[in-house]
Design a protein around this motif. Structure first.
Motif, short mmCIF file in Angstrom:
data_model
loop_
_atom_site.label_atom_id
_atom_site.label_comp_id
_atom_site.label_asym_id
_atom_site.label_seq_id
_atom_site.Cartn_x
_atom_site.Cartn_y
_atom_site.Cartn_z
N ALA A 1 0.81 -1.22 0.00
CA ALA A 1 0.00 0.00 0.00
C ALA A 1 0.85 1.27 0.00
O ALA A 1 0.30 2.38 -0.02
N GLY A 2 2.18 1.12 0.04
CA GLY A 2 3.05 2.29 0.06
C GLY A 2 3.11 2.97 1.42
O GLY A 2 3.52 4.14 1.51
N GLU A 3 2.71 2.25 2.47
CA GLU A 3 2.74 2.83 3.81
C GLU A 3 4.09 2.68 4.49
O GLU A 3 4.33 3.21 5.57
N LEU A 4 5.00 1.94 3.85
CA LEU A 4 6.39 1.83 4.26
C LEU A 4 7.26 1.93 3.01
O LEU A 4 6.86 1.46 1.94
N ALA A 5 8.46 2.49 3.16
CA ALA A 5 9.30 2.70 1.98
C ALA A 5 9.99 1.43 1.50
O ALA A 5 10.29 1.30 0.32
N GLY A 6 10.24 0.49 2.42
CA GLY A 6 10.92 -0.73 1.98
C GLY A 6 11.26 -1.64 3.13
O GLY A 6 11.08 -1.30 4.30
N ALA A 7 11.75 -2.83 2.77
CA ALA A 7 12.14 -3.82 3.78
C ALA A 7 13.27 -4.67 3.24
O ALA A 7 13.35 -4.94 2.04
N GLY A 8 14.16 -5.09 4.14
CA GLY A 8 15.22 -6.03 3.81
C GLY A 8 15.14 -7.20 4.77
O GLY A 8 15.31 -7.03 5.98
N LEU A 9 14.84 -8.38 4.26
CA LEU A 9 14.57 -9.55 5.12
C LEU A 9 15.49 -10.71 4.79
O LEU A 9 15.66 -11.07 3.63
N ASP A 10 16.07 -11.28 5.84
CA ASP A 10 16.88 -12.49 5.70
C ASP A 10 16.20 -13.68 6.38
O ASP A 10 16.65 -14.81 6.24
N VAL A 11 15.13 -13.41 7.13
CA VAL A 11 14.39 -14.45 7.86
C VAL A 11 12.89 -14.19 7.70
O VAL A 11 12.47 -13.05 7.46
N TYR A 12 12.10 -15.26 7.86
CA TYR A 12 10.68 -15.18 7.55
C TYR A 12 9.85 -15.89 8.61
O TYR A 12 10.31 -16.86 9.23
N GLU A 13 8.64 -15.38 8.78
CA GLU A 13 7.78 -15.89 9.86
C GLU A 13 7.48 -17.36 9.72
O GLU A 13 7.41 -18.09 10.71
N HIS A 14 7.31 -17.84 8.49
CA HIS A 14 6.93 -19.23 8.27
C HIS A 14 8.03 -20.00 7.54
O HIS A 14 7.75 -20.82 6.66
N GLY A 15 9.28 -19.73 7.88
CA GLY A 15 10.39 -20.46 7.29
C GLY A 15 10.51 -20.21 5.80
O GLY A 15 10.56 -19.07 5.34
N THR A 16 10.53 -21.30 5.03
CA THR A 16 10.67 -21.17 3.58
C THR A 16 9.37 -20.78 2.89
O THR A 16 9.36 -20.49 1.69
N ASP A 17 8.27 -20.77 3.64
CA ASP A 17 6.96 -20.41 3.07
C ASP A 17 6.82 -18.88 3.12
O ASP A 17 6.13 -18.33 3.98
N VAL A 18 7.48 -18.21 2.18
CA VAL A 18 7.51 -16.75 2.17
C VAL A 18 6.25 -16.22 1.47
O VAL A 18 5.81 -16.77 0.45
N ASN A 19 5.68 -15.17 2.02
CA ASN A 19 4.50 -14.55 1.42
C ASN A 19 4.80 -14.20 -0.05
O ASN A 19 5.71 -13.41 -0.33
N PRO A 20 4.07 -14.77 -1.02
CA PRO A 20 4.36 -14.54 -2.44
C PRO A 20 4.36 -13.07 -2.83
O PRO A 20 5.12 -12.66 -3.71
N SER A 21 3.53 -12.26 -2.17
CA SER A 21 3.45 -10.84 -2.50
C SER A 21 4.76 -10.12 -2.22
O SER A 21 5.09 -9.13 -2.89
N LEU A 22 5.52 -10.60 -1.24
CA LEU A 22 6.80 -9.96 -0.93
C LEU A 22 7.75 -10.05 -2.11
O LEU A 22 8.54 -9.15 -2.36
N ARG A 23 7.69 -11.17 -2.83
CA ARG A 23 8.60 -11.38 -3.96
C ARG A 23 8.33 -10.44 -5.12
O ARG A 23 9.18 -10.21 -5.97
N GLU A 24 7.12 -9.90 -5.17
CA GLU A 24 6.71 -9.08 -6.31
C GLU A 24 7.02 -7.60 -6.11
O GLU A 24 6.90 -6.81 -7.05
N LEU A 25 7.40 -7.21 -4.90
CA LEU A 25 7.56 -5.79 -4.59
C LEU A 25 8.99 -5.33 -4.89
O LEU A 25 9.95 -5.93 -4.42
#
Length: 328
Positions: free
Chosen positions: A258-282
Protein backbone atom coordinates in the motif's frame (compact mmCIF):
# COMPACT_ATOMS: atom_id res chain seq x y z
CA UNK A 1 41.54 -50.03 28.52
CA UNK A 2 40.64 -46.97 26.39
CA UNK A 3 37.35 -45.25 27.09
CA UNK A 4 34.56 -45.89 24.57
CA UNK A 5 34.08 -42.90 22.30
CA UNK A 6 30.86 -40.88 22.49
CA UNK A 7 28.25 -41.66 19.87
CA UNK A 8 27.45 -38.39 18.07
CA UNK A 9 24.80 -37.89 15.38
CA UNK A 10 24.95 -34.79 13.14
CA UNK A 11 21.66 -33.89 11.45
CA UNK A 12 22.98 -31.80 8.51
CA UNK A 13 26.13 -31.54 6.38
CA UNK A 14 28.73 -29.28 8.02
CA UNK A 15 31.94 -27.77 6.58
CA UNK A 16 34.54 -30.45 5.78
CA UNK A 17 36.97 -29.22 8.43
CA UNK A 18 34.28 -29.58 11.12
CA UNK A 19 33.17 -33.04 10.01
CA UNK A 20 36.79 -34.23 9.87
CA UNK A 21 37.52 -33.06 13.41
CA UNK A 22 34.29 -34.59 14.75
CA UNK A 23 35.26 -37.91 13.14
CA UNK A 24 38.69 -37.79 14.76
CA UNK A 25 37.30 -37.23 18.25
CA UNK A 26 34.02 -39.13 18.39
CA UNK A 27 32.09 -42.06 16.97
CA UNK A 28 30.16 -39.81 14.64
CA UNK A 29 27.38 -40.42 12.15
CA UNK A 30 27.35 -37.79 9.39
CA UNK A 31 24.77 -37.04 6.72
CA UNK A 32 25.42 -38.13 3.14
CA UNK A 33 23.25 -35.38 1.67
CA UNK A 34 22.37 -31.90 2.83
CA UNK A 35 18.69 -32.40 3.50
CA UNK A 36 16.97 -32.13 6.90
CA UNK A 37 16.27 -35.35 8.77
CA UNK A 38 12.68 -36.53 8.90
CA UNK A 39 11.04 -36.79 12.33
CA UNK A 40 11.39 -40.57 12.26
CA UNK A 41 15.10 -40.29 11.44
CA UNK A 42 15.51 -37.75 14.24
CA UNK A 43 13.69 -39.99 16.71
CA UNK A 44 15.93 -42.92 15.74
CA UNK A 45 19.04 -40.81 16.21
CA UNK A 46 17.86 -39.63 19.63
CA UNK A 47 17.19 -43.20 20.72
CA UNK A 48 20.71 -44.42 19.99
CA UNK A 49 23.13 -41.48 20.38
CA UNK A 50 24.92 -39.95 23.36
CA UNK A 51 24.98 -36.54 21.67
CA UNK A 52 22.79 -34.98 18.98
CA UNK A 53 24.10 -32.09 16.89
CA UNK A 54 21.04 -30.42 15.31
CA UNK A 55 20.61 -27.15 13.43
CA UNK A 56 17.92 -24.47 13.20
CA UNK A 57 16.04 -26.61 10.63
CA UNK A 58 15.35 -29.35 13.22
CA UNK A 59 12.22 -28.94 15.35
CA UNK A 60 13.00 -30.76 18.59
CA UNK A 61 9.79 -30.53 20.58
CA UNK A 62 8.58 -32.24 23.75
CA UNK A 63 7.14 -35.18 21.85
CA UNK A 64 10.44 -35.90 20.10
CA UNK A 65 12.41 -35.48 23.32
CA UNK A 66 10.02 -37.96 24.93
CA UNK A 67 11.25 -40.60 22.47
CA UNK A 68 14.92 -40.06 23.36
CA UNK A 69 16.86 -43.02 24.66
CA UNK A 70 18.60 -43.17 28.04
CA UNK A 71 21.97 -42.59 26.35
CA UNK A 72 21.14 -39.13 25.03
CA UNK A 73 22.58 -36.62 27.48
CA UNK A 74 23.52 -33.62 25.31
CA UNK A 75 21.93 -31.70 22.44
CA UNK A 76 24.85 -29.64 21.10
CA UNK A 77 23.09 -27.22 18.80
CA UNK A 78 24.97 -25.97 15.74
CA UNK A 79 23.80 -22.37 15.96
CA UNK A 80 23.12 -19.63 18.49
CA UNK A 81 19.31 -19.67 18.43
CA UNK A 82 17.58 -22.48 20.33
CA UNK A 83 13.92 -21.55 19.83
CA UNK A 84 13.55 -24.78 17.81
CA UNK A 85 14.45 -26.86 20.89
CA UNK A 86 12.19 -27.41 23.92
CA UNK A 87 14.97 -26.65 26.40
CA UNK A 88 12.73 -27.01 29.47
CA UNK A 89 11.57 -30.52 28.52
CA UNK A 90 15.12 -31.54 27.68
CA UNK A 91 16.26 -30.38 31.12
CA UNK A 92 13.48 -32.34 32.80
CA UNK A 93 14.71 -35.45 31.00
CA UNK A 94 18.27 -34.81 32.16
CA UNK A 95 19.45 -33.76 28.69
CA UNK A 96 21.76 -30.74 28.51
CA UNK A 97 21.45 -28.23 25.67
CA UNK A 98 24.31 -26.10 24.36
CA UNK A 99 24.61 -23.57 21.54
CA UNK A 100 27.24 -21.52 19.70
CA UNK A 101 26.85 -17.87 20.72
CA UNK A 102 29.06 -14.99 19.67
CA UNK A 103 30.78 -16.38 16.59
CA UNK A 104 28.25 -15.00 14.09
CA UNK A 105 28.00 -11.51 15.52
CA UNK A 106 30.04 -9.69 12.88
CA UNK A 107 28.73 -11.77 9.97
CA UNK A 108 25.11 -11.06 10.89
CA UNK A 109 25.80 -7.36 11.50
CA UNK A 110 27.49 -7.15 8.09
CA UNK A 111 24.35 -8.62 6.53
CA UNK A 112 22.08 -6.18 8.37
CA UNK A 113 24.08 -3.27 6.96
CA UNK A 114 24.09 -4.88 3.51
CA UNK A 115 20.29 -5.10 3.56
CA UNK A 116 20.00 -1.55 4.87
CA UNK A 117 22.15 -0.23 2.02
CA UNK A 118 20.50 -2.46 -0.59
CA UNK A 119 17.02 -1.17 0.29
CA UNK A 120 17.84 2.51 0.74
CA UNK A 121 20.04 2.69 -2.38
CA UNK A 122 17.78 0.44 -4.53
CA UNK A 123 20.64 -1.87 -5.44
CA UNK A 124 18.52 -4.88 -6.52
CA UNK A 125 16.51 -2.70 -8.89
CA UNK A 126 19.71 -1.49 -10.52
CA UNK A 127 21.05 -5.04 -10.68
CA UNK A 128 17.86 -6.26 -12.37
CA UNK A 129 18.13 -3.57 -15.05
CA UNK A 130 21.72 -4.56 -15.79
CA UNK A 131 20.97 -8.28 -15.87
CA UNK A 132 18.08 -7.73 -18.30
CA UNK A 133 20.27 -5.56 -20.56
CA UNK A 134 17.84 -2.65 -20.23
CA UNK A 135 20.26 0.07 -19.11
CA UNK A 136 20.11 3.08 -21.42
CA UNK A 137 22.78 5.15 -19.68
CA UNK A 138 23.03 7.52 -16.75
CA UNK A 139 20.13 9.86 -16.01
CA UNK A 140 19.82 12.57 -13.32
CA UNK A 141 16.59 11.18 -11.85
CA UNK A 142 17.07 7.45 -12.36
CA UNK A 143 16.86 5.05 -9.39
CA UNK A 144 17.10 7.78 -6.78
CA UNK A 145 17.58 6.28 -3.34
CA UNK A 146 18.28 7.90 0.01
CA UNK A 147 21.49 8.95 1.72
CA UNK A 148 22.30 6.76 4.73
CA UNK A 149 24.39 9.31 6.63
CA UNK A 150 22.35 11.36 9.09
CA UNK A 151 19.44 8.94 9.20
CA UNK A 152 18.05 7.66 12.48
CA UNK A 153 18.57 3.95 13.03
CA UNK A 154 16.45 2.26 15.68
CA UNK A 155 17.94 -1.04 16.85
CA UNK A 156 15.46 -3.46 18.36
CA UNK A 157 17.59 -5.63 20.66
CA UNK A 158 20.97 -4.21 21.68
CA UNK A 159 22.85 -7.41 22.45
CA UNK A 160 26.04 -8.57 20.75
CA UNK A 161 24.67 -8.28 17.22
CA UNK A 162 22.72 -5.09 17.89
CA UNK A 163 25.86 -3.43 19.18
CA UNK A 164 27.84 -4.66 16.17
CA UNK A 165 25.18 -3.09 13.91
CA UNK A 166 25.43 0.13 15.93
CA UNK A 167 29.21 0.23 15.45
CA UNK A 168 28.84 -0.13 11.68
CA UNK A 169 25.97 2.35 11.45
CA UNK A 170 27.91 4.96 13.39
CA UNK A 171 30.77 4.62 10.92
CA UNK A 172 28.28 5.41 8.14
CA UNK A 173 27.23 8.58 9.98
CA UNK A 174 23.87 7.28 11.18
CA UNK A 175 22.28 8.37 14.45
CA UNK A 176 21.99 5.30 16.68
CA UNK A 177 18.91 4.69 18.82
CA UNK A 178 17.88 1.50 20.55
CA UNK A 179 15.23 -0.31 22.59
CA UNK A 180 16.22 -3.18 24.85
CA UNK A 181 14.84 -5.14 27.78
CA UNK A 182 17.49 -3.47 29.92
CA UNK A 183 19.25 -0.18 29.33
CA UNK A 184 22.97 -0.51 28.56
CA UNK A 185 25.65 0.87 30.83
CA UNK A 186 26.46 4.57 30.19
CA UNK A 187 29.94 3.79 28.88
CA UNK A 188 28.50 1.44 26.23
CA UNK A 189 25.92 4.04 25.16
CA UNK A 190 28.70 6.61 24.93
CA UNK A 191 30.78 4.26 22.76
CA UNK A 192 28.08 4.26 20.06
CA UNK A 193 26.60 7.69 20.93
CA UNK A 194 23.38 5.68 21.30
CA UNK A 195 20.06 6.99 22.58
CA UNK A 196 17.93 4.63 24.70
CA UNK A 197 14.15 4.53 24.28
CA UNK A 198 12.18 2.92 27.08
CA UNK A 199 9.07 3.06 24.89
CA UNK A 200 9.35 0.97 21.74
CA UNK A 201 6.30 2.71 20.30
CA UNK A 202 7.89 6.13 20.62
CA UNK A 203 11.17 4.96 19.10
CA UNK A 204 9.51 3.22 16.15
CA UNK A 205 7.50 6.34 15.29
CA UNK A 206 10.62 8.50 14.96
CA UNK A 207 13.11 6.27 13.14
CA UNK A 208 14.14 6.22 9.48
CA UNK A 209 15.35 2.62 9.70
CA UNK A 210 14.45 -0.18 12.12
CA UNK A 211 16.90 -3.09 12.50
CA UNK A 212 15.47 -6.16 14.23
CA UNK A 213 18.20 -7.87 16.26
CA UNK A 214 16.34 -9.45 19.19
CA UNK A 215 15.98 -13.22 19.78
CA UNK A 216 12.77 -15.15 19.23
CA UNK A 217 10.98 -15.65 22.55
CA UNK A 218 7.31 -15.67 23.54
CA UNK A 219 7.64 -11.99 24.49
CA UNK A 220 9.10 -10.99 21.10
CA UNK A 221 6.58 -12.87 18.93
CA UNK A 222 5.01 -10.25 16.62
CA UNK A 223 6.72 -7.51 18.61
CA UNK A 224 6.48 -5.58 15.35
CA UNK A 225 2.76 -6.22 14.89
CA UNK A 226 0.32 -4.37 12.64
CA UNK A 227 -0.31 -1.59 15.17
CA UNK A 228 3.39 -0.96 15.74
CA UNK A 229 4.27 -1.14 12.04
CA UNK A 230 1.66 1.55 11.41
CA UNK A 231 3.52 3.83 13.82
CA UNK A 232 6.51 3.85 11.45
CA UNK A 233 6.97 6.77 9.09
CA UNK A 234 5.90 6.01 5.50
CA UNK A 235 9.44 6.93 4.44
CA UNK A 236 11.00 4.39 6.84
CA UNK A 237 12.43 0.94 6.10
CA UNK A 238 12.75 -2.16 8.26
CA UNK A 239 15.53 -4.75 8.22
CA UNK A 240 15.35 -8.18 9.88
CA UNK A 241 18.33 -10.52 10.31
CA UNK A 242 17.09 -12.02 13.58
CA UNK A 243 13.97 -14.24 13.55
CA UNK A 244 11.02 -13.95 11.21
CA UNK A 245 8.43 -14.36 13.98
CA UNK A 246 9.33 -10.96 15.46
CA UNK A 247 7.50 -9.24 12.56
CA UNK A 248 3.88 -9.82 11.55
CA UNK A 249 4.76 -10.70 7.96
CA UNK A 250 1.20 -10.39 6.61
CA UNK A 251 0.80 -6.91 8.07
CA UNK A 252 4.22 -5.90 6.75
CA UNK A 253 3.34 -7.14 3.27
CA UNK A 254 0.06 -5.20 3.23
CA UNK A 255 1.77 -1.98 4.27
CA UNK A 256 4.58 -2.32 1.73
CA UNK A 257 2.09 -3.03 -1.02
CA UNK A 258 0.00 0.00 0.00
CA UNK A 259 3.05 2.29 0.06
CA UNK A 260 2.74 2.83 3.81
CA UNK A 261 6.39 1.83 4.26
CA UNK A 262 9.30 2.70 1.98
CA UNK A 263 10.92 -0.73 1.98
CA UNK A 264 12.14 -3.82 3.78
CA UNK A 265 15.22 -6.03 3.81
CA UNK A 266 14.57 -9.55 5.12
CA UNK A 267 16.88 -12.49 5.70
CA UNK A 268 14.39 -14.45 7.86
CA UNK A 269 10.68 -15.18 7.55
CA UNK A 270 7.78 -15.89 9.86
CA UNK A 271 6.93 -19.23 8.27
CA UNK A 272 10.39 -20.46 7.29
CA UNK A 273 10.67 -21.17 3.58
CA UNK A 274 6.96 -20.41 3.07
CA UNK A 275 7.51 -16.75 2.17
CA UNK A 276 4.50 -14.55 1.42
CA UNK A 277 4.36 -14.54 -2.44
CA UNK A 278 3.45 -10.84 -2.50
CA UNK A 279 6.80 -9.96 -0.93
CA UNK A 280 8.60 -11.38 -3.96
CA UNK A 281 6.71 -9.08 -6.31
CA UNK A 282 7.56 -5.79 -4.59
CA UNK A 283 10.50 -3.78 -6.01
CA UNK A 284 11.19 -2.08 -2.67
CA UNK A 285 11.80 -5.38 -0.82
CA UNK A 286 15.12 -7.23 -0.66
CA UNK A 287 14.78 -10.92 0.21
CA UNK A 288 17.68 -13.21 1.10
CA UNK A 289 17.61 -16.96 1.96
CA UNK A 290 18.77 -16.79 5.60
CA UNK A 291 22.35 -15.87 4.66
CA UNK A 292 23.21 -13.83 7.75
CA UNK A 293 25.64 -16.40 9.12
CA UNK A 294 26.78 -17.73 5.76
CA UNK A 295 30.53 -17.21 5.87
CA UNK A 296 32.93 -20.12 5.81
CA UNK A 297 34.83 -18.64 8.76
CA UNK A 298 31.68 -18.30 10.83
CA UNK A 299 30.42 -21.79 10.08
CA UNK A 300 33.77 -23.35 10.99
CA UNK A 301 33.87 -21.36 14.24
CA UNK A 302 30.36 -22.64 15.02
CA UNK A 303 31.63 -26.18 14.53
CA UNK A 304 34.59 -25.54 16.79
CA UNK A 305 32.22 -24.37 19.53
CA UNK A 306 30.10 -27.50 19.11
CA UNK A 307 33.22 -29.66 19.46
CA UNK A 308 34.35 -27.80 22.60
CA UNK A 309 30.90 -28.24 24.15
CA UNK A 310 30.88 -31.97 23.42
CA UNK A 311 34.47 -32.52 24.53
CA UNK A 312 33.93 -30.62 27.78
CA UNK A 313 30.80 -32.67 28.45
CA UNK A 314 32.71 -35.89 27.69
CA UNK A 315 35.33 -34.88 30.25
CA UNK A 316 32.64 -34.61 32.92
CA UNK A 317 32.29 -30.83 33.00
CA UNK A 318 29.51 -28.38 32.20
CA UNK A 319 29.58 -27.34 28.52
CA UNK A 320 30.76 -23.72 28.36
CA UNK A 321 27.76 -22.74 26.21
CA UNK A 322 25.07 -24.61 28.10
CA UNK A 323 21.58 -23.15 27.70
CA UNK A 324 19.12 -23.25 30.60
CA UNK A 325 15.42 -22.21 30.54
CA UNK A 326 16.06 -19.14 32.72
CA UNK A 327 18.25 -17.72 29.91
CA UNK A 328 15.38 -17.76 27.40
Amino acid sequence: MPRERLSVVVTRRLPDAVETRLSELFDVKLRDDDTPMSRSQMAEAMRDADVLVPTVTDEIDARLIGQAGERLKLIANYGAGVDHIDVATARQRGILVSNTPGVLTDDTADMAMSLLLAVTRRIPEGLAIMQKGEWQGWAPTALLGGRVGGRRLGILGMGRIGQAVARRAAAFGMQVHYHNRKRLRPEIEEQYDATYWESLDQMVARMDVISVNCPSTPSTFHLMNARRLKLMKPTAVIVNTSRGEVIDESALTRMLRAGELAGAGLDVYEHGTDVNPSLRELPNVVLLPHMGSATLEGRIEMGEKVIINIKTFEDGHRPPDQVVPSML
